[in-house]
Design an enzyme around this catalytic site. Structure first.
Site, PDB file in Angstrom:
ATOM      1  CG  HIS A  13       8.521  39.350  73.504  1.00  0.00           C
ATOM      2  ND1 HIS A  13       9.643  39.004  72.587  1.00  0.00           N
ATOM      3  CD2 HIS A  13       8.317  40.851  73.454  1.00  0.00           C
ATOM      4  CE1 HIS A  13       9.990  40.052  72.021  1.00  0.00           C
ATOM      5  NE2 HIS A  13       9.397  41.183  72.563  1.00  0.00           N
ATOM      6  CG  HIS A  15       6.769  45.612  72.888  1.00  0.00           C
ATOM      7  ND1 HIS A  15       7.598  46.000  73.115  1.00  0.00           N
ATOM      8  CD2 HIS A  15       6.895  44.395  72.060  1.00  0.00           C
ATOM      9  CE1 HIS A  15       8.737  45.391  72.537  1.00  0.00           C
ATOM     10  NE2 HIS A  15       8.249  44.395  72.081  1.00  0.00           N
ATOM     11  CE  LYS A  94      14.390  41.809  73.689  1.00  0.00           C
ATOM     12  NZ  LYS A  94      12.867  42.050  73.423  1.00  0.00           N
ATOM     13  CG  HIS A 131      15.363  42.168  68.345  1.00  0.00           C
ATOM     14  ND1 HIS A 131      14.277  42.440  68.362  1.00  0.00           N
ATOM     15  CD2 HIS A 131      15.894  41.940  67.320  1.00  0.00           C
ATOM     16  CE1 HIS A 131      13.883  42.472  67.091  1.00  0.00           C
ATOM     17  NE2 HIS A 131      15.019  42.339  66.175  1.00  0.00           N
ATOM     18  CG  HIS A 169      10.784  38.523  68.643  1.00  0.00           C
ATOM     19  ND1 HIS A 169      12.212  38.138  68.125  1.00  0.00           N
ATOM     20  CD2 HIS A 169      10.674  39.339  68.969  1.00  0.00           C
ATOM     21  CE1 HIS A 169      12.593  39.497  68.313  1.00  0.00           C
ATOM     22  NE2 HIS A 169      11.826  40.099  68.992  1.00  0.00           N
ATOM     23  CG  ASP A 240       7.364  41.133  69.594  1.00  0.00           C
ATOM     24  OD1 ASP A 240       7.533  42.062  70.403  1.00  0.00           O
ATOM     25  OD2 ASP A 240       7.784  41.270  68.495  1.00  0.00           O
TER      26      ASP A 240
END
Length: 337
Positions: A13, A15, A94, A131, A169, A240
């Site tokens: 995960h 970004h 996602k 999420h 997460h 994350d």
């Protein structure tokens, strides 16, 4: 044990953003073998063609082995999802509930409208990453994960028992129990293992601790530490890591996200060391994730060494400047270059 060699970990995960931010953080995130890259750009990565183009920008910026995801919207084409997964363009899809986190405005509001694509994903074995929070403003922010488990995830699991799910997460003892009871996968971040809401709020507001899902009580942090270090194959590494420019974090209304990628593996090692579970780190960091995504683990290894506390820089990059997450207590593990 002062030295530990394990298979090279993956980050399930991550970004990386785009443009100047991508060029800043991609090389800083390259210590992992592979990374499942999140699609919440502006505009979001919603098609196989967009994912392929983004993958090339990531590689050009200095991260060699990205695994791509598609951003699920109410207009997502099931055929495009199945095709992009079958040809290796994407590894997963996602789902962001609309308004749940950074750049989630294009996410899902009407869950009935995504049934065709979820049906196709279940039939063709395409993993779904979630999420896991509701966005109802009447629900307290500290309860949004728990409410999601009851009102969204349980019905989804009942309707699609064959769907390959990753609850990302996770932040609560309730999520730990749900994951184990229902046999799905879950990622756990550095910040949720190393900090709780007191660390964020008790001695002034610390914006670089602010993320979504938000940090919870100490008992939830402890439940996550137990889950991560238990050896249970449901749980695996997903940082994350979410970079924002310093000015966006240190603002009256600060952006949500902790930038951990450059020192994440050392931080995970610190947690496992504190829990007396260094022997379980390789499973959590290097083996459980590939097994969940039906990939082989990396063949090469990394070596970690315990030493003097890690010195975190005040910031990374110049324009943009990104401040790393500092847990506020020593990280004594270092990753050999």
């Amino acid at each position: 044990m002062d030295t530990l060699t394990i298979r090279r970990p993956d980050d399930w995960h991550l970004h990386l953003r785009d443009g100047a931010m991508l060029r800043t953080v991609a090389p800083l995130s390259a210590g992992f073998g592979r990374a499942l890259v999140m699609p919440n750009l502006v505009p979001p990565v919603t098609t196989g063609a967009m994912a392929a183009a983004y993958r090339e920008r990531i590689r050009a910026a200095g991260f060699a082995r990205p695994l791509m995801t598609l951003y699920l919207t109410e207009e997502t084409d099931p055929a495009d999802v199945v095709r992009a997964h079958a040809d290796g363009t994407i590894a997963a899809v996602k789902l962001y509930p609309a308004g749940a986190t950074t750049n989630s405005a294009s996410g899902v509001r009407d869950w009935d409208r995504i049934r065709p694509v979820v049906d196709a994903m279940e039939e063709h074995g395409v993993p779904l990453c979630l999420h896991g929070e509701v966005t109802d403003p009447e629900v307290d922010i500290f309860d949004r994960e728990l409410r999601f488990l009851d009102t969204r995830l349980a019905p989804l699991r009942d309707m699609h028992p064959g769907l390959r799910i990753t609850l990302e997460h996770i932040t609560t003892a309730d999520a730990v129990s749900w994951v184990l009871d229902h046999g799905v996968g879950a990622t756990i971040t550095v910040q949720h293992l190393m900090a709780d809401r007191n660390d964020m709020l008790a001695v002034g507001l610390r914006p670089h601790h602010y993320c979504l899902p938000v940090l919870k009580r100490r008992r939830h942090r402890d439940a996550l530490r137990h889950a991560a270090t238990s050896g249970a194959k449901n749980f695996f590494l997903g940082t994350d890591s979410a970079p924002h420019p310093q000015h966006a974090k240190e603002a009256a209304c600060c952006a949500a996200g902790c930038f951990t990628a450059p020192h994440a593996l050392a931080a995970y090692a610190q947690v496992f060391d504190e829990e007396g579970a260094l022997g379980k780190l390789e499973g959590f960091a290097s083996l459980h994730g590939p097994a969940h995504y039906r990939l082989e683990p990396n063949a090469d290894t990394v070596t970690l060494r315990r030493g003097e506390p890690l010195e975190l820089p005040a910031h990374h990059g110049g324009d943009p400047r990104v401040v790393p997450f500092d847990p506020g207590h020593p990280i004594r593990w270092h990753v050999d270059a």
